[in-house]
Enzyme design. Structure first.
Site, PDB file in Angstrom:
ATOM      1  N   ASN A   1       4.873  -0.416  11.580  1.00 41.83           N
ATOM      2  CA  ASN A   1       3.922  -0.578  10.475  1.00 41.83           C
ATOM      3  C   ASN A   1       2.988  -1.771  10.652  1.00 41.83           C
ATOM      4  OD1 ASN A   1       5.713  -2.669  10.009  1.00 41.83           O
ATOM      5  ND2 ASN A   1       6.321  -1.998   7.965  1.00 41.83           N
ATOM      6  N   HIS A   2       3.003  -2.405  11.802  1.00 39.48           N
ATOM      7  CA  HIS A   2       2.068  -3.513  12.042  1.00 39.48           C
ATOM      8  C   HIS A   2       0.668  -2.952  12.285  1.00 39.48           C
ATOM      9  CE1 HIS A   2       5.498  -6.424  13.444  1.00 39.48           C
ATOM     10  NE2 HIS A   2       5.641  -5.972  12.201  1.00 39.48           N
TER      11      HIS A   2
ATOM     12  N   GLY B   1      -3.936  -3.974  12.288  1.00 36.28           N
ATOM     13  CA  GLY B   1      -5.130  -4.746  11.961  1.00 36.28           C
ATOM     14  C   GLY B   1      -6.127  -3.777  11.365  1.00 36.28           C
ATOM     15  N   GLU B   2      -6.860  -4.193  10.347  1.00 36.73           N
ATOM     16  CA  GLU B   2      -7.700  -3.247   9.611  1.00 36.73           C
ATOM     17  C   GLU B   2      -8.982  -3.929   9.142  1.00 36.73           C
ATOM     18  OE1 GLU B   2      -5.338  -0.265   7.284  1.00 36.73           O
ATOM     19  OE2 GLU B   2      -6.505  -1.076   5.626  1.00 36.73           O
TER      20      GLU B   2
ATOM     21  N   HIS C   1       5.450  -6.124  -1.444  1.00 34.21           N
ATOM     22  CA  HIS C   1       4.631  -6.509  -0.287  1.00 34.21           C
ATOM     23  C   HIS C   1       3.693  -5.401   0.151  1.00 34.21           C
ATOM     24  CE1 HIS C   1       7.211  -3.940   2.024  1.00 34.21           C
ATOM     25  NE2 HIS C   1       6.911  -4.444   3.195  1.00 34.21           N
TER      26      HIS C   1
ATOM     27  N   GLY D   1       5.314   0.669   0.170  1.00 36.95           N
ATOM     28  CA  GLY D   1       6.700   1.079   0.364  1.00 36.95           C
ATOM     29  C   GLY D   1       6.803   2.534   0.804  1.00 36.95           C
TER      30      GLY D   1
ATOM     31  N   HIS E   1      -1.284  -7.335   9.579  1.00 35.35           N
ATOM     32  CA  HIS E   1       0.139  -7.272   9.225  1.00 35.35           C
ATOM     33  C   HIS E   1       0.962  -7.351  10.504  1.00 35.35           C
ATOM     34  CE1 HIS E   1       3.783  -4.673   7.852  1.00 35.35           C
ATOM     35  NE2 HIS E   1       4.029  -5.959   7.638  1.00 35.35           N
TER      36      HIS E   1
ATOM     37  N   HIS F   1       6.382 -12.049   3.849  1.00 36.69           N
ATOM     38  CA  HIS F   1       7.230 -11.208   3.005  1.00 36.69           C
ATOM     39  C   HIS F   1       8.612 -10.968   3.613  1.00 36.69           C
ATOM     40  CE1 HIS F   1       4.312  -8.343   5.088  1.00 36.69           C
ATOM     41  NE2 HIS F   1       5.480  -8.014   5.676  1.00 36.69           N
ATOM     42  N   ASN F   2       9.000 -11.733   4.623  1.00 37.04           N
ATOM     43  CA  ASN F   2      10.359 -11.684   5.177  1.00 37.04           C
ATOM     44  C   ASN F   2      10.821 -13.120   5.421  1.00 37.04           C
ATOM     45  OD1 ASN F   2      10.118  -8.904   5.285  1.00 37.04           O
ATOM     46  ND2 ASN F   2      10.599  -8.696   7.439  1.00 37.04           N
TER      47      ASN F   2
END
Length: 507
Positions: free
Chosen positions: A228-229, A231-232, A426, A429, A263, A355-356
């Protein structure tokens, strides 16, 4: 050790929820134990499933835990749900931090007008420029791209032990002002020392093979992982509410201009540290004859002041330092990529937020370890931990990724976030596991759906397990946050292109 209570009627779990508001409920877990706070509208609560609730109950009844919060993006995780907050005054739990230590979001704001990337061919040029500098995929690093920064052993050692120090930023060509836009620019050992981290890292690399492995992970600095990583590239749309729009402008957001959302986390370096700690703690439990909470080894723990707890906190700090600099370097490389296509454009970091992570924060009048697994910090204006920062009078930006089809959100916390230990979800989900998404989603439909929304990517085919429909309804997720009184939306981000990788997830 006290025997942990377990539910015997998970099929009636939703009936057990005590509703206290349109998007907030409490889940009783037993006598002399505060209930779990559940954030979510009714459709969101229905999406959790019995296993998610059971993991939350196991976490709440674990030793030393004082509070558990389920956010609207909650789903089954490692021991504890992803999308949960777990609070303890005395104990640290690796599970509710995860294997990707300090997985985070960051946002770079440029002054480039939206119209400049309307043409797909121009977007392709930017994608290609980024791909020359920032690798994507599990195990990939600087040697896989021609224009990355070179990170040798000594510099990697400095990154892991110092985080975003002035010296590290200078060596990597990152603006030093960006450190002021980080949730935490650096992490030290529990004794407040970087020397303690240095001594531990030196011990880890005590023989050549181990040192070589560590240095190979250092060379992943400045890269995205798989899963799920991403760049956008985004277009920023500020709120029409004058007050919220003003907050966004104070942060540096620019309506109608291009921004870049990232992310990722601590990559292979953080993964190795986390897995080493899981092995060490499980071994300690077994050799000491301790019982795992609810019989689940993934909920192993240590008292924060114990030798095991201190070692975990040191390793978590080093992984967190790596993640911080990884994001800052990616943003600098992305800015250089945009400048290759659009010479002279300017860009500034808006915020970097994790978020971790487990952090010591004031909760209910005392310092406690707040574990956020797939949950993000949400401090409103005036919060004591924002004193002296750029966000003292506004609250800090909350970066919430949705999906490239439906957009992402930038929010600001309200005082009501105190009910969730000043935390929110975060992101959206998952609603489909990776396996189910690959099985049930049609590749042609996934790709066409993104193109219909004017979104292109670097992928030959977009990963089905990362398709928008693999995630929960982002509108309903945001509704959960606002109706619970936790935060308000300052801006919406509309995706224009995405960098992903089809490799297996390393998050």
């Amino acid at each position: 050790m006290k025997e942990l209570k377990r539910t015997s009627a998970m099929d009636t779990m939703h009936e057990m929820l005590q509703i206290s508001g349109p998007a907030m409920a409490s889940l009783p877990v037993g006598d002399n134990c505060s209930p779990i706070t559940v954030i979510g509208t009714d459709p969101i609560r229905q999406s959790f499933g019995s296993q998610t609730f059971q993991q939350a109950i196991n976490s709440r009844l674990a030793p030393g835990v004082s509070q558990v919060v389920l956010n609207p993006d909650a789903h089954v995780g490692y021991g504890a749900p992803v999308g949960c907050v777990m609070v303890s005054p005395t104990h640290v739990y690796p599970g509710p931090v995860g294997v990707d230590i300090k997985c985070s979001m960051s946002l770079l704001q440029t002054d480039l007008p939206e119209k400049e990337i309307a043409d797909w061919k121009i977007r392709r040029r930017v994608i290609q420029a980024i791909a020359k500098r920032v690798p994507t995929g599990a195990g990939r690093g600087q040697r896989h791209v021609p224009k990355s920064r070179s990170v040798d052993g000594p510099l990697g050692f400095q990154v892991a032990t110092e985080g975003a120090s002035k010296s590290v930023l200078k060596k990597l060509g990152i603006p030093k002002a960006w450190a002021n836009r980080c949730e935490d620019a650096s992490h030290s050992a529990p004794d407040g020392s970087t020397d303690t981290l240095a001594a531990r890292l030196e011990w880890m690399g005590r023989d050549r093979d181990k040192r070589d492995r560590i240095e190979s992970k250092f060379r992943q600095l400045g890269s995205y992982g798989g899963g799920n990583h991403f760049g956008e590239a985004e277009v920023v749309s500020l709120s029409q509410c004058p007050k919220l729009r003003s907050v966004g402008e104070q942060w540096g957001l620019r309506h109608g201009r291009v921004a870049f959302l990232s992310h990722c986390g601590s990559r292979g370096f953080g993964h190795d540290l986390a897995m080493g700690q899981f092995r060490a703690m499980k071994s300690h439990f077994q050799s000491s004859g301790l019982a795992f909470p609810a019989g689940d080894p993934q909920l192993c723990y240590a008292e924060a002041n114990s030798p095991e707890g201190q070692r975990y906190l040191c390793d978590m700090a080093m992984g967190a330092n790596f993640a911080t600099v990884n994001h800052l370097l990616i943003n600098q490389l992305v800015l250089e990529s945009f400048r290759e296509v659009f010479p002279g454009i300017r860009g500034e970091l808006i915020y970097f937020i994790s978020h971790n992570i487990a952090r010591q924060e004031p909760v209910d009048g005392r310092q406690q370890w707040v574990h956020r697994k797939g949950a993000t910090r949400a401090f409103p204006a005036g919060h004591e931990q924002l004193a002296g920062t750029d966000f003292e009078s506004t609250g800090h930006p909350i970066l919430l990724p949705g999906n490239p089809r439906d957009g992402s959100s930038i929010m600001v916390a309200r005082p009501g976030a105190s009910v969730s230990a000043f935390s929110v979800n975060h992101g959206a989900g998952r609603q489909l596991s990776r396996t189910k998404a690959k099985k049930n989603l049609n590749q042609m439909v996934v790709d066409k759906n993104l193109l219909d929304h004017d979104v292109i990517s670097n992928c030959r085919v977009y990963p089905r397990d990362e398709a928008p429909d693999a995630y929960k309804d982002f509108t309903e997720v945001l509704k959960s946050v606002t109706e619970a009184g936790l935060a308000e939306e300052v801006a919406r981000l509309t995706a224009k292109f995405v960098l992903k990788d089809g490799a297996p997830a390393d998050d």
